[in-house]
Motif scaffolding. Sequence first.
Motif, PDB file in Angstrom:
ATOM      1  N   ALA A  78      -6.942  -6.609  11.581  1.00  0.00           N
ATOM      2  CA  ALA A  78      -6.047  -5.473  11.331  1.00  0.00           C
ATOM      3  C   ALA A  78      -6.193  -4.952   9.910  1.00  0.00           C
ATOM      4  O   ALA A  78      -6.071  -3.732   9.676  1.00  0.00           O
ATOM      5  N   ILE A  79      -6.438  -5.834   8.946  1.00  0.00           N
ATOM      6  CA  ILE A  79      -6.643  -5.395   7.562  1.00  0.00           C
ATOM      7  C   ILE A  79      -7.827  -4.439   7.483  1.00  0.00           C
ATOM      8  O   ILE A  79      -7.787  -3.424   6.765  1.00  0.00           O
ATOM      9  N   ALA A  80      -8.884  -4.734   8.202  1.00  0.00           N
ATOM     10  CA  ALA A  80     -10.048  -3.840   8.199  1.00  0.00           C
ATOM     11  C   ALA A  80      -9.671  -2.459   8.722  1.00  0.00           C
ATOM     12  O   ALA A  80     -10.055  -1.424   8.147  1.00  0.00           O
ATOM     13  N   GLN A  81      -8.895  -2.416   9.793  1.00  0.00           N
ATOM     14  CA  GLN A  81      -8.516  -1.130  10.382  1.00  0.00           C
ATOM     15  C   GLN A  81      -7.490  -0.398   9.526  1.00  0.00           C
ATOM     16  O   GLN A  81      -7.539   0.837   9.394  1.00  0.00           O
ATOM     17  N   LEU A  82      -6.568  -1.141   8.927  1.00  0.00           N
ATOM     18  CA  LEU A  82      -5.604  -0.517   8.015  1.00  0.00           C
ATOM     19  C   LEU A  82      -6.328   0.117   6.837  1.00  0.00           C
ATOM     20  O   LEU A  82      -6.011   1.250   6.431  1.00  0.00           O
ATOM     21  N   THR A  83      -7.295  -0.587   6.302  1.00  0.00           N
ATOM     22  CA  THR A  83      -8.078  -0.076   5.178  1.00  0.00           C
ATOM     23  C   THR A  83      -8.764   1.238   5.539  1.00  0.00           C
ATOM     24  O   THR A  83      -8.734   2.213   4.771  1.00  0.00           O
ATOM     25  N   LYS A  84      -9.378   1.281   6.701  1.00  0.00           N
ATOM     26  CA  LYS A  84     -10.078   2.494   7.134  1.00  0.00           C
ATOM     27  C   LYS A  84      -9.097   3.645   7.355  1.00  0.00           C
ATOM     28  O   LYS A  84      -9.360   4.794   6.969  1.00  0.00           O
ATOM     29  N   SER A  85      -7.967   3.336   7.971  1.00  0.00           N
ATOM     30  CA  SER A  85      -6.993   4.383   8.257  1.00  0.00           C
ATOM     31  C   SER A  85      -6.417   4.978   6.977  1.00  0.00           C
ATOM     32  O   SER A  85      -6.330   6.210   6.827  1.00  0.00           O
ATOM     33  N   LEU A  86      -6.032   4.113   6.030  1.00  0.00           N
ATOM     34  CA  LEU A  86      -5.480   4.620   4.775  1.00  0.00           C
ATOM     35  C   LEU A  86      -6.521   5.386   3.969  1.00  0.00           C
ATOM     36  O   LEU A  86      -6.182   6.357   3.277  1.00  0.00           O
TER      37      LEU A  86
ATOM     38  N   CYS B 295       0.840  -1.201   0.000  1.00  0.00           N
ATOM     39  CA  CYS B 295       0.000   0.000   0.000  1.00  0.00           C
ATOM     40  C   CYS B 295       0.875   1.251   0.000  1.00  0.00           C
ATOM     41  O   CYS B 295       0.585   2.226  -0.712  1.00  0.00           O
ATOM     42  N   GLN B 296       1.928   1.220   0.775  1.00  0.00           N
ATOM     43  CA  GLN B 296       2.838   2.375   0.848  1.00  0.00           C
ATOM     44  C   GLN B 296       3.515   2.619  -0.496  1.00  0.00           C
ATOM     45  O   GLN B 296       3.576   3.759  -0.983  1.00  0.00           O
ATOM     46  N   LEU B 297       4.014   1.550  -1.109  1.00  0.00           N
ATOM     47  CA  LEU B 297       4.684   1.678  -2.401  1.00  0.00           C
ATOM     48  C   LEU B 297       3.729   2.177  -3.485  1.00  0.00           C
ATOM     49  O   LEU B 297       4.062   3.090  -4.252  1.00  0.00           O
TER      50      LEU B 297
END
Length: 254
Positions: A165-173, A126-128
């Motif tokens: 964590a994937i759910a929260q990462l998705t929301k944060s990004l 995601c960062q890249l």
Amino acid sequence: MRTDLFDLSGKKAIVTGGGRNLGKGIAEGLHLAGAEVVLMDISEDISSVAAEMGKEGARVSGVQVDLLDRGQLNRAFEEAVGNLGGRVDILFNNAGIHDRRACLDLPVEAWDRVLELNLTTVYQLCQLAGRRMIAQGSGKIINTGSMLSFIGGFNATAYAASKGAIAQLTKSLSNEWAGSGIQVNAIAPGYMDTDMNSDLKKDSVRYPQVTARIPAGRWGTQQDLHGIAIFLASQASNYITGTVIPVDGGYLVR
């Protein structure tokens, strides 16, 4: 009806774990809608899988990579972008593993491996991709969650932790990047007929229990992901971001 809303012609996509099972279904959907696709996969025959998928329509190429090796991950991402002519419009993070051992039997090394592939590599990719998409002013990132993004599961501590964590990462990004024209969403496949679930399908107790809870009356297939992949990768979903969409035959609402 505006069918162009779902047209991915000219779009450049990367799908991790794209060589088989759900990842292959996702890649097939994007390709059917017109996208040029790079399959990133650990399989040594990924180039052959890509060649078969790309017989008609837009180009499909394969990049062999062990995403657990961070050096390989960076190299493979740059190779994939190079195959796409220096641009990436769609990143679909699908690669993942499961370890069904109970917590008391699961060594921390196994926990680390599941979290590394299912979560950390997703963050890195995601960062890249995010850096490139921000420069472009547009992009679609779709992550693969799970029913265990919502519920705890059984004998699935590492997997459940990673998918929650994937759910929260998705929301944060999505909060960080929506203003830059990038939508970040996730899908949450239900019980799917894949190699990952082969042991579960052999379980004479759990398999009928799970099946009985699915209102659709069957387990999902890789073809069941074609539509949601196209939708979230297309302009039809331009005002949707930060969502985790179940694709589960109604399992969660039973």
